[in-house]
Design a protein around this motif. Structure first.
Motif, short mmCIF file in Angstrom:
data_model
loop_
_atom_site.label_atom_id
_atom_site.label_comp_id
_atom_site.label_asym_id
_atom_site.label_seq_id
_atom_site.Cartn_x
_atom_site.Cartn_y
_atom_site.Cartn_z
N VAL A 237 0.85 -1.18 0.00
CA VAL A 237 0.00 0.00 0.00
C VAL A 237 0.89 1.24 0.00
N THR A 238 0.79 2.03 -1.05
CA THR A 238 1.62 3.23 -1.19
C THR A 238 1.16 4.32 -0.24
N LYS A 239 2.14 5.05 0.32
CA LYS A 239 1.80 6.18 1.18
C LYS A 239 1.04 7.25 0.41
N SER A 240 0.30 8.07 1.14
CA SER A 240 -0.40 9.19 0.54
C SER A 240 -0.10 10.45 1.32
N GLY A 241 -0.49 11.58 0.78
CA GLY A 241 -0.34 12.84 1.51
C GLY A 241 -1.38 12.96 2.61
N SER A 242 -1.35 14.06 3.34
CA SER A 242 -2.32 14.33 4.40
C SER A 242 -2.49 15.84 4.52
N ASN A 243 -3.29 16.26 5.47
CA ASN A 243 -3.53 17.69 5.65
C ASN A 243 -2.35 18.43 6.24
N GLU A 244 -1.36 17.68 6.74
CA GLU A 244 -0.14 18.29 7.24
C GLU A 244 1.03 17.89 6.35
N GLY A 290 1.77 16.09 1.40
CA GLY A 290 1.01 17.16 2.02
C GLY A 290 -0.18 17.58 1.19
N PRO A 291 -0.88 18.62 1.62
CA PRO A 291 -2.09 19.05 0.91
C PRO A 291 -1.78 20.06 -0.18
N LEU A 292 -2.39 19.84 -1.33
CA LEU A 292 -2.41 20.90 -2.34
C LEU A 292 -3.61 21.80 -2.07
N VAL A 293 -4.73 21.16 -1.70
CA VAL A 293 -5.92 21.86 -1.20
C VAL A 293 -6.36 21.10 0.03
N LYS A 294 -6.37 21.73 1.19
CA LYS A 294 -6.66 21.06 2.45
C LYS A 294 -8.05 20.42 2.39
N ASP A 295 -8.13 19.18 2.90
CA ASP A 295 -9.37 18.38 2.94
C ASP A 295 -9.90 18.05 1.55
N ASP A 337 -4.20 12.09 -4.40
CA ASP A 337 -5.51 11.70 -3.87
C ASP A 337 -6.42 12.93 -3.88
N PHE A 338 -7.57 12.80 -4.51
CA PHE A 338 -8.49 13.93 -4.65
C PHE A 338 -9.87 13.54 -4.14
N GLN A 339 -10.38 14.29 -3.16
CA GLN A 339 -11.71 14.07 -2.61
C GLN A 339 -12.70 14.88 -3.44
N VAL A 340 -13.40 14.20 -4.35
CA VAL A 340 -14.34 14.89 -5.23
C VAL A 340 -15.46 15.52 -4.41
N ASN A 341 -16.03 14.73 -3.50
CA ASN A 341 -17.01 15.21 -2.53
C ASN A 341 -16.94 14.27 -1.34
N SER A 342 -17.87 14.37 -0.41
CA SER A 342 -17.78 13.58 0.80
C SER A 342 -17.89 12.08 0.55
N LYS A 343 -18.36 11.68 -0.63
CA LYS A 343 -18.58 10.25 -0.89
C LYS A 343 -17.73 9.69 -2.01
N ASN A 344 -16.91 10.50 -2.65
CA ASN A 344 -16.13 10.03 -3.79
C ASN A 344 -14.69 10.50 -3.69
N LYS A 345 -13.78 9.57 -3.88
CA LYS A 345 -12.35 9.85 -3.79
C LYS A 345 -11.65 9.21 -4.99
N PHE A 346 -10.75 9.96 -5.61
CA PHE A 346 -10.00 9.46 -6.76
C PHE A 346 -8.51 9.56 -6.46
N SER A 347 -7.76 8.51 -6.84
CA SER A 347 -6.31 8.48 -6.63
C SER A 347 -5.62 8.09 -7.93
N PHE A 348 -4.47 8.72 -8.17
CA PHE A 348 -3.62 8.37 -9.31
C PHE A 348 -2.23 8.08 -8.79
N ILE A 349 -1.63 6.98 -9.25
CA ILE A 349 -0.32 6.54 -8.75
C ILE A 349 0.58 6.21 -9.93
#
Length: 950
Positions: A237-244, A290-295, A337-349
Motif C-alpha cells: 500500500v503506497t503512502k499518501s499525503g495528508s492535511n499536514e 502534504g495538501p495541495l488543497v486542504k481536505d 488523492d483527490f476528494q471529489v465530494n464527501s462520498k467520492n475519492k480518486f487516486s492516481f499513482i
C-alpha cells in the motif's frame, strides 16, 4: 430482474481485480443500558488517514459497518437522541483487519460525551492468515529493505535467499509459506495484481521503494474469494499525503571496513573459498507529502537510489582476484488523492523503477565467470487509477485500473566478441567464455477492476457482501541471440554435448484472465461469523501467427516457417469454494476459534504458450565426438543426425488442451486469544495438497522402449558396472531403443503420480502492536512437506520426461521445495531508558533438503545421450541449519516537537554464522565435489543509518 440489472451494471463497469483488501473495516453493534439494540444511531469515524469524516446509521438490529477505511488510527462516535454520545479512541486499522467496536449508550444529554480508550486486538470475523508490516515494523526492524527480506520475517515463511544487510535486494527470491510454491506468490500494488506475466506468473517485474509503503500486508492462508491464490500474497500500500506537510529522508551506508573477515568452510579437510562479501552499499531515500488543497487534494512523492557492490569469492579473474558484482536501483513514486465530494475519492499513482545489474549470474551453474555473466539495464513502470465511491450508507464501490510495462534485457558483456561461445561444465558447475545467450523481454500487464461492498443487518444476522469481477490481459515476448548458435557442454573438462539453438528467435505470447467472486461475511449471531465465498476464474493462453527468422544459424535444423496462430492452447473455467467460520469463544471479543476450507487454483502466466510456441527458444541436443581432441566443436563432430539425443521447445512440444488446471486445497483450524492488553497469541494447524499437477510426456516413446542395463563404458570404453556414486550400490539404468532416438513429441499434460504430496504444519504465534514502548511479531512453525518430486516443465521440455524411467529413480518420498522442519522468527523492539531504541530480528531454519544426482552416459553407452539420475530422495541429507540475528540501536532526537532525527546502527548476522546455504548436489566419479559449499551467508557487518522525519 434486480440481480440481472446489477450484473449488467458491473459488466459495464469492467472488472474488479482479484485483490486482497488495501483497507480495513470497523463493525459493531450499538445497544442501550439493557443490552437492547438501538436502531438509527448516527455513527461516525474520523482519522488523519481520511480526507473527510464518514458517517452511517445503525440498522434495525443496531448493527453498523464502515468498510474501505484506509489504514490508520481512528476515533468512532455514536450519538442518538436521549443518550450520551459514546466515543472510542485509539482504534488501529491495518489492511484487511476488521475491528469489532460495540458501543453501549447511556441515558443522558446528547451533549455529554463518554470517552473510552483502547483498541480491538483480535479480528472476530475474518479467517485469513495474514501478517501486516506497519510503519514501525517496516522502519524499525533491522533487515534488508526489500519485499523478500520483509516476507522472511513472517511466521512460517521461507525464502530462497538468506539476506544480510540487503546483499540480496537486487534480485527477487522465491518464497514459500505453509507448503506453497512459486506459482502461488503475488505482488499486489494497492490492491492490483501486477506480476510479471511470464513463466508460471508468480514473479515480479518491478522492484520497490521500501520507504514508499504505508503498509506491507502478506496473506498466506484462508484467503477470501477475492484472492486468487493460497500462498504468499503481498499487498503493498503506497503512502499518501495528508492535511499536514510531512516527509522523510533516509541514508544507510556500509563498506567492507565494517565487515568481519570471511571464514572459509572446510570441505574434505581444506578451506573452500565461498561467499559474496560487501565492498559497499549506499541506500538513500527522500519523500514528501502534504495538501495541495486542504481536505480536498493530497500529494505524495518519494525517490530512492540503492547501490550495491560485492565480491564473488568463488569466481576469480585471471589475476586471481575475486570477480565483482555491481548493482544499481532507483525508484520514483508519485501519488495524488483527490476528494471529489464527501462520498467520492480518486487516486492516481505512478511508480517507476530501474533495476540495473552489471554482472548478473543466475543460470543453473554455481560458478560463472565475469565474461559469462549478463549485463542487465532494466526500466519498468506502473500506472494506477483508483476510485472509491460511497453510493449509500450500505453500498460502496471501488474502481481500479493498472498498467505495468517492462523491457527486461540480458546482454553479453562488452568484451565478449561474436565468436565467443558459451562453455558449460556440468561436472565443475562452471560457466565461462560468454553468457549462454543474449535476451530481451518486452512485457506488459493491463488490469481493469470494479468491486463492491454491501452491508445489511437484521436479515438472520448481519451480512457484509463483497463482490466483483475482473478482466485482465498480459503480453510477454522473448528475443534471443546465441553466439555461434550453440552452447558447448563438458564434464570435468571432457567434451560431451553441443546444444544447437534456433537463433535468432523471437516469440510473442498472451494470456487472458477473468474472474467473478462473491463473499458474504455473515454474522449469524454476535459470537458466530460465517465466511461463505465462491470464485469463478477463466484463463486462456495463446500465441499469434509468427514466422521463424530466415537468417537462422542452422537453417537445416530450423528452416524458415510461418506458423498459424495457436488459438486457445488451454481454456480453463474453474470454480473455487472458500468456506470459513469464526467463533468468539468468550463473548468478550478477546478470543476466537477459526476453521477454514478453500480451493486455490495455481497461477498461470504465459509459460504454457512459451513452451509450445514453435518460434520460441528451441534447441536440439547432440553428442559431441571430439575426434581431434581440440575441444572446439566442428560441425562434423556433432551435427550428425544419428548423434541427436534430445530436443526442446519449438514444434517438438505441444499442450494437451484437455488437461485440467492445477490447484491447491487447504484446510486449517486455529485459535487466537488476547493474552494481555494488545498482546495476542495463537496456534493453528495447516494442511495442504496439490492436484492436477503438470509434467511432460513423449508420446512417440513408451516406457517399454527402454531396456534395463547394468553396465556403461568408462573413459577407455571398457564396460563397467553401473554404481550409485553416493551409496556404492549397484544401479539399474534404462537405455532407449536406437530406433526411437530422434522420436520427439513432448506433450505437457496432467501427471497423476504428482498428486501424491501433502503438507502438515502447526504454528504458534505471538503478536503485539507498538504500545508502551514495545512491539512483537513472532512465530514457531513445525512442518513437513513430502511427496513425489517433479522437476517442472518450463525450463526445458526434456528436463522431466515422465516417459523416461530413468527420471523415476528415487522420485518418490522426497521432501519437497523449501522444506524446513522447524522455523522460528522473532521481530521485536523496545525503548530503553534515555529514549534509546533497540530492535531485534532473529530467524532460525532447519537446513533445507539436498537431492543428490549423478550424470550417467558421458562416455557413451546410452542412446539418449546422458541421464541425470536422483541417487537419493531429497531430505535424507540436508544443508546445515541457519540462525540469523540482527540487532538495531537507535536514538531519536526531537526538535521543536516536529523535527525528528534518528541515527541508527544495525548489526547484521551478529553471531557471524557464515553457514553454507548452497552445496554441490552433483556426484561425479571423475572429480567428485559432492557437498562442496558454493555459497555461504555473508559475515557480520555493521550498517550506519540516519533518518530525518517531520
Amino acid at each position: 430482474m434486480y440481480l440481472f440489472g446489477l450484473f449488467c451494471f458491473l459488466s459495464m463497469a469492467l472488472s474488479l481485480n482479484a485483490q486482497v483488501s488495501t483497507t480495513g473495516k470497523i463493525a459493531g453493534t450499538v445497544t442501550d443500558p439493557s443490552g437492547a439494540a438501538v436502531p438509527n444511531v448516527t455513527v461516525s469515524v474520523k482519522s488523519g488517514a481520511l480526507l473527510a469524516p464518514r458517517s452511517t446509521r445503525t440498522q434495525e438490529d443496531g448493527s453498523y459497518l464502515f468498510d474501505l477505511l484506509p489504514p490508520g488510527t481512528y476515533e468512532l462516535a455514536a450519538a442518538a437522541p436521549g443518550f450520551n454520545t459514546s466515543t472510542q479512541t485509539g482504534i488501529v486499522l491495518t489492511a484487511g483487519f476488521t475491528a469489532t467496536v460495540n458501543s453501549r449508550l447511556k441515558v443522558g444529554d446528547v451533549s455529554e460525551v463518554v470517552r473510552v480508550e483502547g483498541q480491538p486486538v483480535v479480528d472476530l470475523q475474518n479467517n485469513e492468515t495474514s501478517t501486516t508490516f506497519d510503519q514501525t515494523l517496516l522502519q524499525d526492524i533491522p533487515s534488508g529493505r526489500d519485499p523478500w527480506s520483509t516476507v522472511a520475517q513472517m511466521p512460517g515463511a521461507t525464502v530462497g535467499t538468506f539476506d544480510v544487510a540487503g546483499d540480496n535486494s537486487y534480485q527477487q527470491s522465491t518464497m514459500q509459506v505453509h507448503g506453497s510454491t512459486p506459482a502461488e506468490q503475488v505482488y499486489s500494488f494497492n490492491g492490483l495484481d501486477l506480476n510479471w506475466p511470464g513463466a508460471n506468473g508468480g514473479y515480479t517485474q518491478f522492484y520497490t521503494n521500501h520507504d514508499s509503503f504505508d503498509e506491507f500486508q502478506v496473506v498466506a492462508d484462508n484467503a477470501p474469494a477475492s484472492v486468487p491464490i493460497g500462498g504468499v500474497y503481498m499487498n503493498m500500500v503506497t503512502k499518501s499525503g495528508s492535511n499536514e506537510l510531512h516527509g522523510q529522508v533516509g541514508l544507510y551506508y556500509l563498506t567492507s571496513k565494517l565487515q568481519s573477515g570471511v571464514k572459509a568452510p572446510i570441505y574434505n579437510g581444506s578451506p573452500v573459498i565461498s561467499g559474496s562479501p560487501f565492498d559497499m552499499t549506499r541506500d538513500t531515500t527522500a519523500s514528501l507529502g502534504g495538501p495541495l488543497v486542504k481536505d480536498r487534494w493530497w500529494l505524495f512523492g518519494s525517490y530512492r537510489r540503492y547501490d550495491l557492490r560485492q565480491r564473488i569469492l568463488a569466481v576469480t579473474n585471471q589475476d586471481g582476484s575475486p570477480v565483482v558484482d555491481v548493482n544499481h536501483q532507483t525508484n520514483t513514486d508519485l501519488r495524488s488523492d483527490f476528494q471529489v465530494n464527501s462520498k467520492n475519492k480518486f487516486s492516481f499513482i505512478w511508480l517507476y523503477n530501474e533495476q540495473n545489474r552489471f554482472f548478473r549470474r543466475d543460470t543453473m551453474y554455481q560458478f560463472v565467470t565475469t565474461a559469462a555473466s549478463w549485463k542487465q539495464i532494466e526500466p519498468a513502470y506502473i500506472l494506477q487509477g483508483l476510485w472509491t465511491s460511497q453510493v449509500t450508507n450500505s453500498l460502496l464501490l471501488d474502481f481500479r485500473i493498472g498498467w505495468n510495462k517492462i523491457t527486461f534485457p540480458l546482454s553479453y558483456q562488452p568484451g565478449v566478441s561474436p565468436t565467443d561461445i558459451n562453455v558449460q561444465d556440468v561436472g565443475t558447475r562452471t560457466e565461462s567464455i560468454a553468457a549462454p545467450y543474449q535476451f530481451a523481454n518486452p512485457a506488459w500487464v493491463l488490469k481493469w477492476s470494479v468491486g463492491g461492498s454491501w452491508y445489511k443487518g437484521n436479515l438472520h444476522g448481519t451480512h457484509n457482501v463483497k463482490f466483483g469481477f475482473e478482466m485482465g490481459k498480459a503480453y510477454n515476448s522473448y528475443l534471443y541471440h546465441v553466439n555461434g548458435g550453440i552452447n558447448e557442454l563438458f564434464d570435468n573438462g571432457n567434451p560431451i554435448q553441443v546444444i544447437a539453438y534456433d537463433t535468432p528467435a523471437k516469440q510473442k505470447n498472451y494470456f487472458r484472465d477473468d474472474n467473478i467472486y462473491v463473499q458474504d461475511t455473515w454474522t449469524v449471531a454476535r459470537r458466530l461469523t460465517l465466511n461463505l465465498g465462491v470464485r469463478y476464474d477463466h484463463f486462456n493462453t495463446y500465441y499469434p501467427q509468427q514466422t521463424t527468422d530466415p537468417a537462422a544459424t542452422f537453417p537445416q535444423l530450423f528452416p524458415a516457417t510461418t506458423f498459424p496462430a495457436s488459438g486457445n492452447l488451454v481454456s480453463w473455467n474453474t470454480v473455487s469454494p472458500r468456506l470459513g467460520l469464526a467463533f468468539d469463544l468468550s463473548g468478550k471479543g478477546d478470543s476466537v476459534l477459526r476453521a477454514s476450507y478453500g480451493r486455490y487454483y495455481l497461477m498461470q502466466g504465459t509459460g504454457l504458450a512459451e513452451t509450445a510456441n514453435p518460434v520460441g527458444f528451441a534447441g536440439q541436443i547432440y553428442t559431441w565426438n571430439d575426434a581431434n581432441g581440440d575441444k572446439i566443436p566442428q560441425q562434423n563432430e556433432w551435427l550428425v543426425p544419428s548423434q541427436q539425443v534430445g530436443a526442446f521447445g519449438g514444434s517438438s512440444t505441444h499442450i494437451n488442451s484437455n488437461m485440467s488446471r492445477p490447484y491447491s486445497e487447504q484446510i486449517s483450524v486455529g485459535y487466537e486469544r488476547q493474552l494481555w492488553r494488545d498482546l495476542r497469541v495463537g496456534v493453528a494447524y495447516y494442511y495442504r495438497t496439490k492436484k492436477n499437477m503438470i509434467g511432460i510426456e513423449n508420446t512417440l516413446v513408451a516406457p517399454s522402449d527402454y531396456t534395463p542395463i547394468t553396465v556403461l563404458p568408462d573413459l577407455n570404453g571398457v564396460p563397467q558396472p553401473i554404481v550409485n556414486g553416493l551409496t556404492g550400490q549397484p544401479l539399474t539404468l534404462f537405455n532407449l531403443d536406437p530406433a526411437k532416438q530422434t522420436a520427439f513429441n513432448f506433450v505437457v499434460t496432467n501427471i497423476p503420480k504428482l498428486n501424491d504430496n501433502t503438507y502438515h504444519g502447526v504454528e504458534f504465534t505471538a503478536v503485539k502492536r507498538l504500545s508502551r514502548k514495545w512491539q512483537l511479531l513472532s512465530g514457531f512453525t513445525i512442518q513437513r512437506q513430502k511427496g513425489v518430486f517433479g522437476r517442472g516443465f518450463s525450463d526445458q521440455a526434456t528436463s522431466d520426461n515422465f516417459t523416461d524411467p530413468n527420471n523415476d529413480i528415487n522420485r518418490n518420498n522426497n521432501y519437497l521445495n523449501s522444506d524446513a522442519t522447524y522455523v522460528f522468527k522473532v521481530d521485536s523492539s523496545y525503548e530503553l531508558p534515555f529514549k534509546i531504541g533497540t530492535s531485534v530480528n532473529f530467524q532460525h531454519y532447519t537446513g533445507l533438503p539436498i537431492q543428490p544426482v549423478e550424470i550417467f552416459g558421458t562416455n557413451g553407452g546410452l542412446t539418449q545421450g546422458t541421464e541425470t539420475v536422483i541417487l537419493q530422495p531429497a531430505g535424507i541429507k540436508r544443508l546445515p541449519s541457519v540462525n540469523m540475528l540482527n540487532l538495531r540501536i537507535s536514538r531519536e532526537f526531537v526538535l521543536n516537537e516536529r523535527w525528528h532525527i534518528m541515527p541508527v546502527v544495525d548489526f547484521f548476522n551478529l553471531t557471524n554464522g557464515q553457514t553454507p546455504v548452497s552445496e554441490n548436489n552433483f556426484v561425479s566419479p571423475a572429480n567428485s565435489s559432492y557437498l562442496r559449499p558454493s555459497l555461504t551467508i555473508d559475515p557480520f557487518v555493521t550498517r550506519f543509518g540516519l533518518r530525518f522525519t517531520f
